[in-house]
Design an enzyme around this catalytic site. Sequence first.
Site, PDB file in Angstrom:
ATOM      1  N   CYS A  56      -4.705   2.466  -3.694  1.00  0.00           N
ATOM      2  CA  CYS A  56      -3.436   2.968  -3.121  1.00  0.00           C
ATOM      3  C   CYS A  56      -2.299   1.979  -3.355  1.00  0.00           C
ATOM      4  O   CYS A  56      -1.423   1.822  -2.490  1.00  0.00           O
ATOM      5  CB  CYS A  56      -3.567   3.274  -1.625  1.00  0.00           C
ATOM      6  SG  CYS A  56      -4.805   4.514  -1.285  1.00  0.00           S
TER       7      CYS A  56
ATOM      8  N   ASP B  41       3.489  -4.356   8.083  1.00  0.00           N
ATOM      9  CA  ASP B  41       2.281  -3.563   7.913  1.00  0.00           C
ATOM     10  C   ASP B  41       1.129  -4.540   8.081  1.00  0.00           C
ATOM     11  O   ASP B  41       0.864  -5.377   7.209  1.00  0.00           O
ATOM     12  CB  ASP B  41       2.261  -2.924   6.512  1.00  0.00           C
ATOM     13  CG  ASP B  41       0.922  -2.260   6.191  1.00  0.00           C
ATOM     14  OD1 ASP B  41      -0.024  -2.413   6.981  1.00  0.00           O
ATOM     15  OD2 ASP B  41       0.822  -1.607   5.139  1.00  0.00           O
TER      16      ASP B  41
ATOM     17  N   GLN C  86      -4.226  -5.039   7.112  1.00  0.00           N
ATOM     18  CA  GLN C  86      -5.242  -6.034   6.747  1.00  0.00           C
ATOM     19  C   GLN C  86      -5.114  -7.290   7.612  1.00  0.00           C
ATOM     20  O   GLN C  86      -6.123  -7.856   8.043  1.00  0.00           O
ATOM     21  CB  GLN C  86      -5.105  -6.425   5.264  1.00  0.00           C
ATOM     22  CG  GLN C  86      -5.339  -5.290   4.284  1.00  0.00           C
ATOM     23  CD  GLN C  86      -6.755  -4.736   4.311  1.00  0.00           C
ATOM     24  OE1 GLN C  86      -7.706  -5.427   4.657  1.00  0.00           O
ATOM     25  NE2 GLN C  86      -6.903  -3.470   3.945  1.00  0.00           N
TER      26      GLN C  86
ATOM     27  N   HIS D 186       0.873  -1.184   0.000  1.00  0.00           N
ATOM     28  CA  HIS D 186       0.000   0.000   0.000  1.00  0.00           C
ATOM     29  C   HIS D 186       0.906   1.230   0.000  1.00  0.00           C
ATOM     30  O   HIS D 186       2.018   1.193   0.540  1.00  0.00           O
ATOM     31  CB  HIS D 186      -0.826  -0.046   1.293  1.00  0.00           C
ATOM     32  CG  HIS D 186      -1.915   0.961   1.398  1.00  0.00           C
ATOM     33  ND1 HIS D 186      -1.678   2.278   1.718  1.00  0.00           N
ATOM     34  CD2 HIS D 186      -3.260   0.846   1.246  1.00  0.00           C
ATOM     35  CE1 HIS D 186      -2.836   2.921   1.758  1.00  0.00           C
ATOM     36  NE2 HIS D 186      -3.813   2.087   1.484  1.00  0.00           N
TER      37      HIS D 186
END
Length: 440
Positions: free
Chosen positions: A397, A234, A237, A154
Amino acid sequence: MMGLRPIIHKSCYLPKVKILHTISTAMVDAIKSEFPFFTANPNLVYLDSAATALKPQRVIDALALYNAHESVNVHRGVYRLSQRATDTVESVRQKTAAFLSTEKTATAVFTRGTTEGINLLAHVLTHPNSRLADFFPAFAHIRPPAILMSQSEHHANIVPWQIAARERGYQLLYIPVDSDGKFAVPENFLETIAAAYSLRIIALGLESNVTGIIHDLMPYREWAAKHGAVFIVDAAQAVVHVPERVRALKPDFSVFSAHKLFGATGVGAVVGAKNVLDACTVYQGGGGMINTVHEATSTYLEAPTKFEAGTQAIGEIYALGKALDFALEHAQTLRTHEGDLRAYADAKLSKTGIRIFGLSAYERSPIYSFEIQGVHAHDTGTLLDEQDICVRAGHHCCQLLMRALGVSATARASFSLYNTRDDVDRLTQGIEYVKKIFRK
Ligand code: PLP
């Protein structure tokens, strides 16, 4: 000092969540009834949880409770109500750290979300005032410093690193992905990088917000541990679909947003070891993070507070506590139900003849990016909306990933705990309708 290096056990990468075999319709209905969104929008099929998840009543109540009855500031008040609010915030901090880390040393820095969390890490980890070589020997190497990401990230996990790299002389490196969104790692990839650079930071998304692919990050985690690099996940999600995977990876830092995990917008966290955070320079300056202030300089509090300048999103933190409770309570149901929805949707959607990205991946969450040949994703989204089906359309994104997939945009349907097989059927019918309108 290498005391912080995690010990990695291969077996711990396997999911620890016990799988139930079936989730009854009554159970899903009971869960759905916790979400007032469906009372307000009874005909809508909400398939945009990867953008933001719906909020259960208890999360909404916690936010309202703070604003209605306990609307006081924290950390500074001597009166009992302020102390109570402070205790609530600190207990959510502990719960947050424990949700994504099994390390005793882990703490959570509250941020506005994943994006701010990665900006914070990009700033402090590349800053010359941070004393990181004691924990991560790669920071002591004299070869040109580098950061590794992947082409499926992203923009939140690309642009902050670009800004930091430009200012601090870091090289940006990417794991390539194939036309289905899977990592396509060249032979001797990390060895070739290590020969030319001091690879200091590896920052990777565990789960793609476009394809739902859950990438195998363990080799990168192990490499980082062996070579003294920082390993960041990250988890924007993954936090909702596979939090146990994040814990098993034992990242040095993980980052997420509450609103993807049934919480409120405007809050999230960076989870990492307190002593590493203490060795980092500060991010933003202001009230709440200082120890003493003089005309020319100031001294700062310890982590995590030194990264929390200004008043935090207190009500949203209250709500995060309830969102974590909800996610923990429904962890098994979520895993089983999402698995069932994915199997059903894989079969149904494949029959429509659309191109679904990421289907060949070994492991995925129920996120479907698709293309109806000859139809722009925005037209698909608009025509589905006419049928009360909410999907996202665009580059999500992820422009680097779009290029690798060979498209400029996709339509994306993302499923969650409150979706049903009926929703899959409605989407399938909706896609057939779009095809009919465009005579495809
Ligand atoms: N990373 C991933 C994988 C995401 O899916 C998102 C949001 O969609 C982000 C980062 C950014 O999250 P936020 O906008 O909540 O900061």
